[in-house]
Enzyme design. Structure first.
Site, PDB file in Angstrom:
ATOM      1  N   TRP A 447       0.811  -1.228   0.000  1.00 20.04           N
ATOM      2  CA  TRP A 447       0.000   0.000   0.000  1.00 20.04           C
ATOM      3  C   TRP A 447       0.839   1.270   0.000  1.00 20.04           C
ATOM      4  CZ3 TRP A 447      -4.456  -0.445   4.173  1.00 20.04           C
ATOM      5  CH2 TRP A 447      -5.570  -1.058   3.583  1.00 20.04           C
ATOM      6  N   GLU A 448       0.276   2.323  -0.591  1.00 17.21           N
ATOM      7  CA  GLU A 448       0.805   3.699  -0.498  1.00 17.21           C
ATOM      8  C   GLU A 448       2.263   3.811  -0.940  1.00 17.21           C
ATOM      9  OE1 GLU A 448      -1.604   5.362  -0.199  1.00 17.21           O
ATOM     10  OE2 GLU A 448      -2.989   4.158   0.968  1.00 17.21           O
ATOM     11  N   GLY A 449       2.609   3.099  -1.979  1.00 15.46           N
ATOM     12  CA  GLY A 449       3.988   3.086  -2.453  1.00 15.46           C
ATOM     13  C   GLY A 449       4.711   1.911  -1.825  1.00 15.46           C
TER      14      GLY A 449
END
Length: 611
Positions: A447-449
Site C-alpha cells: 500500500w501507499e507506495g
C-alpha cells in the site's frame, strides 16, 4: 470463531501520560480549552470499548462474507454498516480532520484510538480512515464552494472519500497516468475520462455517495508527474445545497479478489464512460510551463496514509502478539530443558517461545513509540507557536514517515509469523485468529507506495535534503541522547551497543556515498531497503531506551507487589532484548555493504527465468 480481540491500553497510557510531554500539545491555542491529561484514560477506554463491542464482532463477516460485486454494485457485509456510522457519530472518524470542530482529538491521542479500532476490524477501518484523508485535502486546497459542498457530508461520515492514483497500465510510476481532464464551460469544473484500479473503498453500499480524489492530466499540461492535477470527483454530483444529486458517470467495473482484508472493497473505477463525468479542480490549473499542483497535494494525503499503514501493521502485530502470549500461557506441552524430570509446563516456559514473544513485544512497542511520537510531532507542527519547534518537527516527520510505513509493515508481518509459530499447527488453522491477521497484513508492505519506494525516498531524498543537514540534525538528536545517558546505571551495556550501531550506520552512509560518487548508483538501490531497516532500528532503539529510563525511575518508586511492577519490568526487558538481538543487524549490514556484492545486479535476466 477466529476473532479474539485482546487489547491493552497500558502502553498507550505510558506513552501519553509518562513519556511524551503532552502538556506542550494541551497548552497550544488549539487545545487549551478542549483537552487535558485527565481526559486520556476516558478517551482510550471509550475507543477500546467501541472496538471490542462493536467492530470486533463483525470482523469475521468481513473475512467470510467479503465485499461482493454484482451487476455494477458492491455490497459489503450488512454488519459493517452500523459500526461505520457509530465510529463517525462517536467522534472517532473523519470529523477529527475538521479544523472547526473543537472536539477533534490531538493526532497523538487519535492515533492510539485508530490502533485500537484497526485491530478490531482491519477491513472496516479503510472506509472511514480514507475519508479522513480525502476530506483533509479538500479542506486544505478546495475553494469555498467545494468545501461547502463536500466537507459537511464527509466530516459527518454521510459520504466517504477515496484516493485514486493507480491505473491498470501504471502503478507506482504515477507520471504515466492516462486519465485526462478537459475544461468545461463552468470555471473550475472539468470533464474526467479514465480508469483507476486498486481503489480502496472505491465502491460500497454503506454511504449514499463516494467522493474520489482523482489524479488526472489537464489537456496541454506537461508530461510526467509535473503536469498532474487533482480533482474532486463524486459518484453523484451534489446539488447547490450539497445534497446528493445526479449520477456522475462514475462506474465500478469490478473488485479485486484478495488474500486478505476481504471486507474492504478494492475497486476498478471507470470515469466518464458516457462522457458525463465531471470533477472540481483542487487549487490552480497548470501554469504556462504546464506544471500542475496535483502531486504535491496528493502527497499530503499519501504521507498521512503511509503513517496510517504503519499503524495498521502495528495493530495487527499487536493483536497477534496478545493472542500468542495468552495461548502460550495456557497451552501445556513438553517439559523444561533445565529439569526434564519435572512435569509438563505451559509453553510460555520454553526458551524459544519466550524468544518469539520477546521479538513480538519489543517490536510492537518500538513501532508504537515511533508512530505516536511522530503524530505528536504532527500536533506540534500544526499548533505550536514556536516557529523553530514547528520547523524541527516538520523535518523529523519527513524522515520518520518512510520508516513507519516500511519498517512497521515489513517487521510487523514477521511478528505475526512468529505469533503463528507460537501456536504451532493451530496457528495455521483458520479457527484461530493468526491466519487471518497474516493474510490481512500482507498488503501493508505494498500500500501507499511499495516499501522499496519508501527506501529510495529515504536514501535518495531524505539523506540529501538541505545538503544533508536535516537528516544530520535528526541523527545528531539520537547521538546526543545516547552520549548523555551512556552511563545510565543498569543500562550502560545497552547504550554502548546502540552507540556502536549508530557509528556503524554513519560508516555505512559514507560507503554508499562513495559508491554513488564512483558511478555505482545502483548500489544505493541494492541496499536501500536494508538501509531503511537499519535506520529504523537505530531510532527505535533510542526511543525504547528513553522509555526504559522512565521505567527504571517508576520501578524505584514502587514495591514489587504493585500492579504496574511487571509492566515496567517489561518495558526495560523490551529495550534490552531489542538492543541485544535486533540492533546488531546494523553492524552486519555494514559488513555486507563493505563487501559490495553486486551479484543480484550482475546476474543476467535470463538466469532468473530458467525453466
Amino acid at each position: 470463531m477466529a476473532t479474539n480481540y485482546i487489547y491493552s491500553i497500558r502502553d498507550h497510557q505510558f506513552i501519553l501520560k509518562e513519556w511524551l510531554d503532552m502538556e506542550r500539545v494541551f497548552a497550544t491555542e488549539r487545545y487549551k480549552d478542549s483537552y487535558g491529561s485527565d481526559d486520556i484514560d476516558f478517551i482510550l477506554n471509550n475507543a477500546r470499548q467501541i472496538a471490542r463491542e462493536v467492530l470486533a464482532p463483525c470482523n469475521n463477516d468481513g473475512d467470510a462474507l467479503h465485499a461482493t460485486f454484482q451487476e455494477g454494485r458492491v455490497k459489503v457485509p450488512e454488519s459493517f454498516k452500523k459500526p461505520y456510522f457509530l465510529v463517525q457519530e462517536k467522534g472517532l472518524g473523519s470529523s477529527n480532520k475538521n479544523h472547526q470542530d473543537e472536539s477533534a482529538l490531538p493526532g497523538s491521542i487519535y492515533s492510539c484510538c485508530c490502533e485500537l479500532l484497526a485491530a478490531a476490524n482491519a477491513a472496516l477501518g479503510p472506509y472511514f480512515m480514507a475519508t479522513s484523508g480525502a476530506a483533509g485535502l479538500i479542506q486544505s486546497y478546495g475553494s469555498e464552494e467545494v468545501k461547502n459542498l463536500f466537507l459537511p457530508k464527509m466530516f459527518s461520515g454521510q459520504w466517504t472519500g477515496t484516493m485514486d492514483l493507480t491505473e491498470p497500465g501504471g502503478g507506482s510510476d504515477v507520471g504515466d497516468i492516462l486519465t485526462r481532464a478537459y475544461p468545461t464551460g463552468q470555471p473550475g469544473v472539468y470533464r474526467i475520462v479514465g480508469t483507476k484500479c486498486f481503489i480502496t473503498g472505491g465502491e460500497q453500499d454503506i454511504t449514499e455517495n463516494i467522493v474520489h480524489l482523482t489524479l488526472a492530466r489537464i489537456e496541454g499540461a506537461a508530461p510526467g508527474t509535473r503536469g498532474i492535477s487533482l480533482f474532486v470527483v463524486p459518484k453523484f454530483w451534489p446539488d447547490e445545497k450539497g445534497a446528493k444529486g445526479e449520477f456522475n458517470d462514475v462506474v465500478c467495473t469490478g473488485i479485486e479478489h484478495k488474500m486478505g482484508l476481504k471486507g474492504s472493497a478494492t475497486a476498478v473505477i471507470n470515469f466518464g464512460e458516457e462522457g458525463r463525468c465531471q470533477g472540481y479542480l483542487l487549487g490552480d490549473p497548470p501554469g504556462e510551463d504546464g506544471t500542475g499542483q496535483g502531486m504535491a497535494q496528493m502527497f499530503d494525503m499519501m504521507n498521512e496514509e503511509r503513517i496510517t499503514t504503519g499503524l495498521a501493521a502495528l495493530s495487527a502485530a499487536t493483536l497477534a502478539y496478545n493472542n500468542a502470549a495468552q495461548y502460550a500461557s495456557q497451552r501445556v506441552q513438553g517439559r523444561p530443558l533445565s529439569n526434564p524430570q519435572a512435569g509438563r509446563v505451559p509453553i510460555i516456559k520454553h526458551e524459544d517461545v519466550r524468544r518469539m514473544l520477546m521479538f513480538q513485544k519489543s517490536h510492537t512497542e518500538a513501532f508504537r513509540a515511533l508512530i505516536v511520537w511522530t503524530n505528536y510531532l504532527i500536533d506540534i507542527a500544526a499548533h505550536s507557536s514556536d516557529t523553530g519547534e514547528v520547523k524541527r518537527s516538520k523535518e523529523f516527520i519527513e524522515i520518520n514517515t518512510p520508516l513507519i510505513k516500511a519498517y512497521c509493515s515489513d517487521q510487523g508481518f514477521q511478528c505475526i509469523s512468529e505469533a503463528m509459530q507460537v501456536y504451532g499447527g493451530y496457528g495455521f488453522s483458520e479457527e484461530y485468529p493468526i491466519a487471518q491477521l497474516m493474510r490481512d497484513s500482507r498488503i501493508y508492505g505494498i500500500w501507499e507506495g511499495t516499501n522499496y519506494i519508501q527506501a529510495l525516498d529515504l536514501v535518495g531524498r531524505k539523506w540529501t535534503m538541505a545538503k544533508g543537514q536535516i537528516f544530520g540534525q535528526w541523527f545528531m538528536d539520537i547521538m546526543g541522547f545516547l552520549m548523555k545517558h551512556r552511563s545510565a546505571p543498569g543500562l550502560e551495556k545497552e547504550f554502548e551497543l546502540v552507540l556502536k550501531a549508530a557509528q556503524n550506520y554513519l560508516d555505512m552512509q559514507k560507503l554508499i556515498g562513495m559508491y554513488v560518487q564512483n558511478g555505482k548508483i545502483g548500489m544505493a538501490g541494492l541496499y536501500a531497503t536494508r538501509i531503511l531497516h537499519a535506520t529504523a532500528k537505530v531510532i527505535c532503539a533510542k526511543l525504547l531506551l528513553e522509555q526504559a529510563l522512565i521505567a527504571q525511575e517508576k520501578l524505584a518508586a514502587i514495591e514489587p507487589g504493585h500492579h504496574d511492577y511487571a509492566y515496567y519490568q517489561g518495558k526495560i526487558g523490551s529495550a534490552r532484548f531489542y538492543v541485544h538481538n535486533i540492533v546488531p543487524d546494523v553492524q552486519t549490514l555494514l559488513a555486507i555493504v563493505k563487501d559490495g556484492d553486486d551479484s543480484a545486479v550482475e546476474i543476467p535476466d535470463e538466469a532468473f527465468l530458467i525453466r
